[in-house]
Design a protein around this motif. Sequence first.
Motif, mmCIF file in Angstrom:
data_model
loop_
_atom_site.group_PDB
_atom_site.id
_atom_site.type_symbol
_atom_site.label_atom_id
_atom_site.label_comp_id
_atom_site.label_asym_id
_atom_site.label_seq_id
_atom_site.Cartn_x
_atom_site.Cartn_y
_atom_site.Cartn_z
ATOM 1 N N ARG A 20 -3.856 2.506 9.130
ATOM 2 C CA ARG A 20 -3.693 3.886 8.676
ATOM 3 C C ARG A 20 -4.528 4.158 7.431
ATOM 4 O O ARG A 20 -4.861 3.249 6.680
ATOM 5 N N PHE A 69 -4.481 6.062 3.782
ATOM 6 C CA PHE A 69 -3.383 6.263 2.830
ATOM 7 C C PHE A 69 -3.954 6.703 1.497
ATOM 8 O O PHE A 69 -4.917 6.115 0.981
ATOM 9 N N TYR A 94 5.796 -1.512 -4.654
ATOM 10 C CA TYR A 94 5.674 -0.426 -3.690
ATOM 11 C C TYR A 94 4.477 0.453 -4.046
ATOM 12 O O TYR A 94 4.171 0.665 -5.223
ATOM 13 N N VAL A 117 3.221 4.392 -3.290
ATOM 14 C CA VAL A 117 3.719 5.693 -2.843
ATOM 15 C C VAL A 117 2.542 6.640 -2.697
ATOM 16 O O VAL A 117 1.661 6.684 -3.564
ATOM 17 N N HIS A 145 0.402 9.651 0.314
ATOM 18 C CA HIS A 145 0.343 10.395 1.576
ATOM 19 C C HIS A 145 -0.207 9.498 2.679
ATOM 20 O O HIS A 145 -1.310 8.961 2.576
ATOM 21 N N CYS A 146 0.580 9.326 3.747
ATOM 22 C CA CYS A 146 0.182 8.524 4.898
ATOM 23 C C CYS A 146 -0.490 9.441 5.922
ATOM 24 O O CYS A 146 0.129 10.408 6.397
ATOM 25 N N ARG A 194 1.175 9.273 9.689
ATOM 26 C CA ARG A 194 2.386 10.076 9.909
ATOM 27 C C ARG A 194 2.265 11.473 9.312
ATOM 28 O O ARG A 194 3.133 12.312 9.547
ATOM 29 N N THR A 225 2.655 12.491 6.194
ATOM 30 C CA THR A 225 3.786 12.775 5.309
ATOM 31 C C THR A 225 3.769 11.820 4.132
ATOM 32 O O THR A 225 3.016 10.838 4.116
ATOM 33 N N ARG A 268 4.953 8.809 2.069
ATOM 34 C CA ARG A 268 5.581 7.563 2.479
ATOM 35 C C ARG A 268 5.527 6.540 1.352
ATOM 36 O O ARG A 268 4.751 6.670 0.395
ATOM 37 N N PHE A 291 5.285 2.202 0.825
ATOM 38 C CA PHE A 291 4.955 0.963 1.520
ATOM 39 C C PHE A 291 5.118 -0.228 0.578
ATOM 40 O O PHE A 291 4.732 -0.163 -0.589
ATOM 41 N N ALA A 328 14.031 7.175 -2.299
ATOM 42 C CA ALA A 328 13.784 6.659 -0.955
ATOM 43 C C ALA A 328 14.668 5.459 -0.652
ATOM 44 O O ALA A 328 15.205 5.330 0.460
#
Length: 321
Positions: free
Chosen positions: A170, A172, A185, A187, A189-190, A193, A195, A197, A199, A229
């Motif tokens: 993807r 990102f 993590y 954070v 925009h993916c 999808r 939206t 997200r 990861f 989240a």
Amino acid sequence: MYHPTTRVLTVLELLQSHHRLTGPELASRLEVNARTARRYITMLQDMGIPIEAERGRYGAYMLRAGFKLPPMMFSEDEALAVVLGLLAARRLGLTVAAPAAEGALAKIERVLPENLRERLQAVQSSLVLDLARSESAPSSDVVVTMSQAAQAGRRVWMRYRPDRGELTERGFDPYGIVFRQGRWYAVGHCHLRETLRMFRLDRVLELRVEETPFARPAGFDAAAYVVHALATMPNTWEVEVLLHATLEEARRRISPIFGTLEELPEGVLLRAHGDHLGWMARELVATGLRLTVRQPAALREELRALAQRVLEMSRGAAAPW
């Protein structure tokens, strides 16, 4: 002014500011003899500074081309700040943080005055940082590359291994990197999808920065997003509990990562998700707040069972947890 450590750092500074210096020139500037100047050169070489020597009548010393290192002239507070940062880095779970931190600490200690070195060694030997560690640490390259992309506002391409499901690829847009409870993590925009997200960086298998720019939303709070989240992540049980308290009191007693809080006329509604109702029952009791379980009914049974075990403990007939 003429402490040996100061002279060693002065040698480094002189070599950075001059293309080449002979031994007599160094000795004259430092107000020492040529033999002592050579000893300072050797000390710098032992610390890994690439100083090259031209031998012969017109020989001289010079730094290897392209090498630059500012002398480490720390005040006591600055040195303590650096040491604390390195000690914390050893606990963050990065794949190379521990050996890199040890090497950096050793280099810093070599150039510090003896009294300051002894004080910082006392901190290292006695200080314990109780930071959560993750069993699955991310690659340091992934953390650095993702951070650079976030700073530069550049999209990344990544191969990602989710907790469940198949490998995915993807695009990102990383808005920020967050370390929370032993895990790293990213954070943003993916584009798979389409939206926002989050990861886990230890699940990123391959990563590269692309040329496509992006704009981070103004005022975006990556840490707040991660907390929300994690608190709302779907799980085995969906829990709703009405807390008979004010919103301010509920926020003091309940961690943001436990669940979300919504103020209602009759109290505060706690919404949470979890796998273990027994653990959730103990956490709710630990708040000390009056509460009413709305769902699931199984949570009410867990609270009753917990009350019974506590009663048996008070009578000296403790049941196993």
